[in-house]
Design a protein around this motif. Structure first.
Motif, short mmCIF file in Angstrom:
data_model
loop_
_atom_site.label_atom_id
_atom_site.label_comp_id
_atom_site.label_asym_id
_atom_site.label_seq_id
_atom_site.Cartn_x
_atom_site.Cartn_y
_atom_site.Cartn_z
N ASP A 12 -1.01 -10.17 -25.77
CA ASP A 12 -1.94 -9.18 -26.31
C ASP A 12 -1.20 -8.15 -27.17
O ASP A 12 0.01 -8.24 -27.37
N GLN A 13 -1.95 -7.17 -27.68
CA GLN A 13 -1.36 -6.21 -28.62
C GLN A 13 -0.31 -5.32 -27.97
O GLN A 13 0.56 -4.78 -28.67
N GLN A 14 -0.36 -5.21 -26.66
CA GLN A 14 0.68 -4.44 -25.95
C GLN A 14 1.90 -5.32 -25.62
O GLN A 14 2.84 -4.86 -24.98
N GLY A 15 1.86 -6.59 -26.03
CA GLY A 15 2.98 -7.49 -25.78
C GLY A 15 2.95 -8.12 -24.40
O GLY A 15 3.90 -8.79 -23.99
N ILE A 16 1.84 -7.91 -23.67
CA ILE A 16 1.72 -8.52 -22.34
C ILE A 16 1.35 -9.99 -22.49
O ILE A 16 0.47 -10.36 -23.28
N HIS A 17 2.06 -10.83 -21.74
CA HIS A 17 1.88 -12.28 -21.82
C HIS A 17 0.88 -12.71 -20.74
O HIS A 17 1.09 -12.46 -19.54
N HIS A 18 -0.22 -13.34 -21.14
CA HIS A 18 -1.29 -13.74 -20.21
C HIS A 18 -1.25 -15.25 -19.97
O HIS A 18 -1.17 -16.03 -20.93
N VAL A 19 -1.32 -15.64 -18.70
CA VAL A 19 -1.25 -17.06 -18.35
C VAL A 19 -2.50 -17.46 -17.56
O VAL A 19 -2.65 -17.09 -16.39
N PRO A 20 -3.41 -18.23 -18.19
CA PRO A 20 -4.62 -18.65 -17.47
C PRO A 20 -4.29 -19.77 -16.48
O PRO A 20 -3.68 -20.78 -16.86
N LYS A 21 -4.68 -19.59 -15.22
CA LYS A 21 -4.44 -20.61 -14.19
C LYS A 21 -5.78 -21.15 -13.69
O LYS A 21 -6.73 -20.39 -13.49
N ARG A 22 -5.83 -22.46 -13.46
CA ARG A 22 -7.03 -23.07 -12.92
C ARG A 22 -7.25 -22.57 -11.49
O ARG A 22 -6.31 -22.23 -10.78
N ALA A 23 -8.51 -22.58 -11.05
CA ALA A 23 -8.86 -22.15 -9.69
C ALA A 23 -8.40 -23.21 -8.69
O ALA A 23 -8.31 -24.40 -9.01
N LEU A 24 -8.12 -22.78 -7.47
CA LEU A 24 -7.64 -23.69 -6.43
C LEU A 24 -8.58 -24.87 -6.23
O LEU A 24 -8.13 -26.03 -6.15
N ASP A 25 -9.87 -24.62 -6.15
CA ASP A 25 -10.80 -25.72 -5.89
C ASP A 25 -10.82 -26.75 -7.01
O ASP A 25 -11.14 -27.91 -6.79
N ASP A 26 -10.44 -26.32 -8.20
CA ASP A 26 -10.40 -27.26 -9.33
C ASP A 26 -9.18 -28.19 -9.25
O ASP A 26 -9.09 -29.17 -10.00
N LEU A 27 -8.23 -27.86 -8.38
CA LEU A 27 -7.02 -28.69 -8.25
C LEU A 27 -7.12 -29.69 -7.11
O LEU A 27 -6.26 -30.55 -6.96
N ILE A 28 -8.15 -29.54 -6.29
CA ILE A 28 -8.25 -30.39 -5.10
C ILE A 28 -9.27 -31.50 -5.34
O ILE A 28 -10.41 -31.24 -5.71
N PHE A 29 -8.81 -32.74 -5.14
CA PHE A 29 -9.72 -33.89 -5.28
C PHE A 29 -10.14 -34.33 -3.88
O PHE A 29 -9.30 -34.71 -3.06
N LYS A 30 -11.43 -34.28 -3.62
CA LYS A 30 -11.93 -34.62 -2.29
C LYS A 30 -12.19 -36.11 -2.17
O LYS A 30 -12.88 -36.70 -3.01
N VAL A 31 -11.62 -36.69 -1.14
CA VAL A 31 -11.72 -38.13 -0.92
C VAL A 31 -12.96 -38.43 -0.10
O VAL A 31 -13.29 -37.72 0.84
N GLU A 32 -13.66 -39.50 -0.49
CA GLU A 32 -14.83 -39.94 0.29
C GLU A 32 -14.37 -40.52 1.62
O GLU A 32 -13.31 -41.13 1.70
N ALA A 33 -15.17 -40.34 2.62
CA ALA A 33 -14.81 -40.88 3.96
C ALA A 33 -14.90 -42.41 3.94
O ALA A 33 -15.53 -42.99 3.08
#
Lengths: 192, 192
Positions: B171-192
């Motif tokens: 950003d204009q203040q030189g702060i570096h922003h890192v977008p991270k995916r949400a935890l639930d978006d990283l988990i693949f649920k297996v069917e029983a």
């Protein structure tokens, strides 16, 4: 502090199988991977969490244990992992995933170690069978599998001896020995 | 505890260049990689330690910085890394090296973070040029490079927004922003 945790984080292959690892614990460990660096910030790894007897069984039978132990096929019933994390590469996000699986696994296992757990990372996996067992969609490739549980064995680090042999070995007391190269042997000095 | 360290271990690209990183500090960090797991316990990674102005310059010019920043070629003189670790694969030991570079780098960077340092890991490297600069023997392949120093920028993690864009931004203040995916978006649920 981090040195102690890294030193304590050894590869374990026998566990107190009756000590459960909760779904919440697994989610906390995946959150450590989530907060870790990924190449190009792509975050293309996904994770299957398993801690039920039924899914654990489906995963266990696709793994090959301890390549250097020729007369051991893996832990017996009662000493098997209580949980697994299957690390997937989501190919719909990116073609490759750099070193991301190493970083993610190290974060997960350091978190597990802090909780008194331990684990083992696999590359020798029947990936076709495991993909079928887990009904994985085609855009997922299996990067690695981590087995987790409360460790039921002692692992010691020792120096590689003059033979240079790095194969780990188990003594008559069941202690697992891991020869590590000396620090100076890992450093390549550049000419000025 | 480990969660705090992992959260604090961000990718930094601007440094207080006049704050030196000693050879002893680099050796302590490599020792963390030495104590970490490697596939098949092969320990085929080797490390070049650089913390002199002269070798730092040789390494710097072979690196491409921050792929998503189209109008920034890397840190200016005065904000450059004080040290580097070049991670080599010793092909005389093994053909491949699994996820070892990821594990080693995570251990090194967590150790650096604990010491108040920070770093950046590279894949965009002119490997031919760097091998020449370092006079590497032919059996070494360059796996990755880590730049290290005392960070001179602020990095914040935020959630990926509805667009799904994961590109980091400044950003204009030189702060570096890192977008991270949400935890639930990283988990693949297996069917029983």
């Amino acid at each position: 502090m981090i040195r102690e945790l890294i030193a304590k984080n050894r590869t374990y292959r026998r566990f107190y199988q009756d000590v459960e690892v909760s779904q919440e614990t697994l989610r906390e460990l995946i959150d450590l991977a989530r907060l870790s660096s990924t190449g190009g910030n792509l975050q293309s790894l996904k994770f299957v969490l398993s801690q039920t007897l039924e899914t654990n069984k489906r995963i266990f039978k696709t793994l090959k244990w301890a390549g250097y132990y020729k007369d051991w096929d893996g832990p017996e019933e009662g000493e098997r992992p209580s949980a697994y994390v299957v690390v997937l590469h989501d190919q719909s996000i990116s073609k490759g995933f750099f070193w991301d699986h190493g970083i993610a696994v190290q974060s997960i296992l350091l978190g597990a170690t802090e909780k008194g757990l331990g684990g083992c990372q696999f590359n020798s996996i029947d990936r076709v069978a495991l993909a079928q067992e887990l009904h994985l969609p085609e855009h997922f490739a299996i990067a690695t599998v981590i087995a987790l549980g409360k460790p039921k064995e002692v692992v010691v680090i020792e120096e590689v001896n003059e033979s240079g042999d790095i194969k780990y070995w188990r003594d008559q007391q069941g202690i697992h020995h891991v020869p590590k190269r000396a620090l100076d042997d890992l450093i390549f000095k550049v000419e000025a």
